[in-house]
Design an enzyme around this catalytic site. Sequence first.
Site: not given
Length: 436
Positions: A105, A107, A132, A141, A219
């Site tokens: 991950h 980190e 996480c 992490c 539009s």
Amino acid sequence: MASEDFTAERSATGSAETAQRVMAASDFVVAPGYGVGGVVGTGLSATESLATELSAADVHWMRRAILTAMEADGRASPNPTVGAVIVKDGVLLSAGATEPFGGRHAERCAIEKVTDRAVLRGATLYTTLEPCAHWGKQPPCADLVADCGFARCVVGIRDPNPAVAGVGFARVRAAGTEVVCGVLRNETLAWHLPYLVPRLLARPMISTFALDTPGTNGSRLLFGHSDRWESASAGRDYRARLKHRCDLLVTEPSASSVDTAAFARGAWHGLVWWDMAGRLADMTVTEARELAAQARDLGAPLALVAVPGPDNAAQLDAVVGGGITHVIPQSGLDPAGWLASSIRDGELAAVTGGMPNWVLVDDHPRLAAALAAMDTVDVVHVLETRGGSGEVGNLCARPAETIGDAVRIARIEAADATIGEYYTQGLSSALRGTSW
Ligand SMILES: [Zn+2]
């Protein structure tokens, strides 16, 4: 980047963890250049000066964290592609982004780039998503972050995953690290939308392309067309990014849809051809076999969704003979109706081998308009008319091209195109109820 409105910055100032406020519709707008499609052009990274004020520095470094995520390959899905940077005394020590699925991950990538772990004591970690707190293919992490002795951990948004939400923060804070959440909240939310929508709506995010064209009552959207996107370099770049980043591409049957240049580094689970107009008429077994092999080389199984009938029996034989999976929509539903229902009830997973986070409908005007009419589209990527109002809203002339009171979230101004990202009302309302 002269006039950015850092709404989230104010919510983060001086508190350990904010992000509990309820968003108003106007809160959704993100700074120019940011969005689910990332940054197009070169306007963002080079010209920023580091402000000395603390909160401005937080914004500066969080922007670097988002850009780090955007520059990554985007192959982490179904995990979010997170960006993280580590800063000490105003100096960038390292940066990292989530590796392809199963890898480290963000980190951990940033932390492991610093060889002397003692240097991290007193530094600040900036990360786009709450660290996480659970074991997946990688260790949590939050435990690693807690061990590093950071003075501060600055985060874009809380992770709504119940295994993480608030637990990651608590673990980091228990180690004596100050936690700040909500810096560039809208920008990080927009970037992580493909990860967040399935957790919010219990189905994949569905997005499609449209052109904003002048109509008699204001539009109007032309869904699904890609020709004009390709004529502007920024449009081409943006479209390629989305096709690269999505999990599942749904498009009309054509040889050009198996595009190795666009997908060689992609992360997606598959490519689905949606035949609503008998476009297979000329396909031979040899062509089908070549396309199926090309798609396999890309790691993207190719499937065709088509209702069998006397008119297309020979073409379907060619497709099946070539090794392309033929999916027959549930009886009683047309292909668009089947896509909408199969996304809701999970049947799509049987076609793709797993439920995608993000389904992108590309170059298929009929399917895109039908899905929009069924309120199944969440995000519309609009190539805006230069000099037009840029407000699409509910001004569309024909019901099939209406996306309700869509809210423009992002605007990307490039040299030769202006691109808007719109959240439809359903997604906007759902997001307003969150406390991420
Ligand atoms: Zn993690």
